[in-house]
Design an enzyme around this catalytic site. Sequence first.
Site, mmCIF file in Angstrom:
data_model
loop_
_atom_site.group_PDB
_atom_site.id
_atom_site.type_symbol
_atom_site.label_atom_id
_atom_site.label_comp_id
_atom_site.label_asym_id
_atom_site.label_seq_id
_atom_site.Cartn_x
_atom_site.Cartn_y
_atom_site.Cartn_z
ATOM 1 N N HIS A 34 0.856 -1.480 0.003
ATOM 2 C CA HIS A 34 0.055 -0.256 -0.080
ATOM 3 C C HIS A 34 0.933 1.434 0.085
ATOM 4 C CE1 HIS A 34 -3.643 2.155 0.693
ATOM 5 N NE2 HIS A 34 -2.996 3.049 1.664
ATOM 6 N N TYR A 37 4.493 0.223 -2.870
ATOM 7 C CA TYR A 37 4.362 -0.064 -4.449
ATOM 8 C C TYR A 37 5.166 -1.074 -4.799
ATOM 9 C CZ TYR A 37 0.886 4.107 -4.593
ATOM 10 O OH TYR A 37 0.143 5.071 -4.524
ATOM 11 N N HIS A 87 -10.082 3.462 -0.963
ATOM 12 C CA HIS A 87 -10.336 2.971 0.464
ATOM 13 C C HIS A 87 -11.223 1.697 0.447
ATOM 14 C CE1 HIS A 87 -9.871 4.928 4.672
ATOM 15 N NE2 HIS A 87 -8.733 4.978 3.859
ATOM 16 N N ASN A 88 -10.578 0.647 -0.246
ATOM 17 C CA ASN A 88 -11.375 -0.582 -0.823
ATOM 18 C C ASN A 88 -11.635 -1.528 0.335
ATOM 19 O OD1 ASN A 88 -11.160 0.654 -3.325
ATOM 20 N ND2 ASN A 88 -9.290 -0.564 -4.022
ATOM 21 N N HIS A 89 -10.558 -1.740 1.144
ATOM 22 C CA HIS A 89 -10.751 -2.999 2.231
ATOM 23 C C HIS A 89 -11.520 -2.402 3.315
ATOM 24 C CE1 HIS A 89 -8.170 -5.497 0.066
ATOM 25 N NE2 HIS A 89 -7.439 -6.030 0.819
ATOM 26 N N GLN A 233 -10.721 3.458 10.323
ATOM 27 C CA GLN A 233 -10.503 4.683 11.082
ATOM 28 C C GLN A 233 -11.864 4.933 10.812
ATOM 29 O OE1 GLN A 233 -9.063 3.987 7.903
ATOM 30 N NE2 GLN A 233 -7.035 4.812 7.424
ATOM 31 N N ASP A 261 -0.484 15.167 5.568
ATOM 32 C CA ASP A 261 -1.557 14.800 6.343
ATOM 33 C C ASP A 261 -1.193 13.348 6.801
ATOM 34 O OD1 ASP A 261 -2.335 13.288 3.782
ATOM 35 O OD2 ASP A 261 -4.104 12.567 5.182
ATOM 36 N N ASP A 500 -4.573 8.378 -11.559
ATOM 37 C CA ASP A 500 -5.122 7.365 -11.583
ATOM 38 C C ASP A 500 -5.066 6.556 -10.252
ATOM 39 O OD1 ASP A 500 -2.512 6.153 -11.165
ATOM 40 O OD2 ASP A 500 -2.068 6.189 -13.342
ATOM 41 N N GLY A 537 -1.292 9.509 -8.570
ATOM 42 C CA GLY A 537 -2.261 8.470 -8.329
ATOM 43 C C GLY A 537 -2.082 7.856 -7.229
#
Length: 724
Positions: A34, A37, A87-89, A233, A261, A500, A537
């Site tokens: 994550h 990469y 924020h898929n999982h 979160q 951030d 992307d 991306g």
Amino acid sequence: MPLADSDRRLVEAELGRDPTRAEAALFENLWSEHCAYRSSRPLLSAFTTDSEDVVVGPGDDAAVVSVPCTVDADGDDLYLTFGVESHNHPSYVDPYDGAATGVGGIVRDTLSMGAYPIALADSLYFGALDREHSRYLLDGVVEGISDYGNAIGVPTVTGSTQFHEDYEGNPLVNVACVGLLHEDRLVTAAAKEPGNKLVLVGNATGRDGLGGASFASEDLAEDAETEDRPAVQVGDPYTEKLLIEANEALLDEDLVAAARDLGAAGLGGASSEMVAQGDLGARIDLADVHQREPNMNALEILLAESQERMCYEVEPGDVERVAEIADRFDLGCSVIGEVTDGNYVCEFEGDVVVDAPAQFLADGAPMNDLERVEPTEPEADLPDVSLDTALDAVLSSPNTASKRWVYRQYDHEVGNRTLRRPGGDGALLALHEVSEAHSASDRANGDSGETGGPETAVALSAGANPNWTDADPYEGAYATAVENATNLAAVGAEPLAAVDCLNGGNPEKPDVYGGFAAAVDGLADGCRAMDVPVVGGNVSLYNDSATGPVPPTPTLAMLGVRHGYDVPDSAATGEGTLVLVGGHDETLGGSEYLAQFDGSDVFPDVDDSTVAAVRSAANHDATLAVHDVSDGGLAVTLAEMVSEDAGVDADVPSIGALFSEAPGRAVVETTAPDVLGEAVDAPVVDLGEATTDGVLSLTVASETVDYQYEDVRDARDVIQRELD
């Protein structure tokens, strides 16, 4: 997910000792797929990332591009920030908070560049709509995006919602954000000067989101919804709104030297990456971090991904003023350490818990050398169904259906910039600052300033079609670039830049990695053909579950610019002739038509040269309406142009021509078809007439079917029927 043995050996060799527990956990997260990469970075060199308008390219929290031919009232250039996040999982485990914190994170990426967020775009992918779990996820995700975006006052102006059975065990939630700044307010993440202080502003740190980066770098287990809940979160949009305004106040007084951030890997990720980008180090006392839970240990403080937090580099003399501004906005503020010339060092209660080179933490992860199996081209297997059966199925498919149920929940007009509501092709946002600048210049030169100067608008499109990349990862991804550029062209905009979000399954599976790699190459080549730099991306792999991997899903968000606010709508007026700019195509690969009837075919050849013709048509004086051809082909494009007051009477040569989704084409309603045909550099084919009877009348190979507007509307309301 513990630190792999091979990685541990590298860390031990670099440090000359065993890593501490906190160090091992920090490396585990920062060296995860994550963050680092590891499987995708070798592929990303395929993208062209630079142009004369690119100010900050890949590598920072968000990209920055200049808006051509614009200045503000002070004569400074206007910049746009652009970023995208997945924020898929988290959205599978907790759809509401997972999606909400995805919005919060990409907005803070925008803040960290010195920009004010002006627009959001969401691209969502779920399993089949007829499955209860898919509807549950869709409902929660949309509510999370809506509640968060509406509360912080950032409009969601465009996006896409797709359904495909291979997302059943792993939905995708991709969110893009556009920000606006003046050139003198630009901030980057690179730390500037030893001796400057590191200041944490925002929410107190809790235990939520622990190990979020490593959680996002592994397949979803069947028990993920219960076992992985602590890795998700919890968002607080009202604090985020305060943070947005506090960030503006800090920039107003030039108090920020660098910013990042707190997202993946929390404080450890943000602070170590800041100093690594500046080729510097830091010394941090974790006990000084303001906390909301008792008895937190060093590892929890270091890696918690609690939301609504920013890390600022601040000159020592400005620290007190930063604290005063934070207090004014009811935000917590901690001076947690300082920038140094040495290692990245963290202390806790008198013990050194991390002592490592920042550059090794941020960039030391080795890349993966993975096997790949190249995708095979599908064979032709075309269904034999009647015209009315095919139309009924395609018009009522969730993929081609009206997405009004989704976007009606978003405030898409807050901020007073939105020129085009969702539901058409590209979104349009007004840059009022340009008009004000020209007005000020006019007045200074003795003019009345009544014209206000040129009206400059930002265009935005976002999305991908999993049917396309499932059929052919390379060609489908190439077509994704062309389709997004066509959306901008349909509102008369020139493309400026793209970001992307590259989503794929488990890259350790050779067939999955082969499809993902082909999609990356296709997207890169398509963007290059459109002359659009990919300036940033996100990569999200291991989107794999017990139900299997997701299709390669190269979400693209594309920015464009046009001068003038007056743009033809996508709905027919009933007053002109209908033509197809780009001509007919009869190839059906990747189409919703084949998806409905389990067919297959090769993907259409993509003619990217027609996009400029669509843009010319959109800007032509004789044009009344423009709508691009995409999901569902001509059938859906024409159906979407029908209203109570305007209909369509069109003649199409074949079923293939009716349902082909070859991109780069658009239906144009014009009062002067011959003049338009001579003005654009592409095939222009007569389709028929726009009418005033509200009927969709299609003649296909001498067979005619008619749909009243109410029938079209009812067929396309399937999402609303299922969710309401």
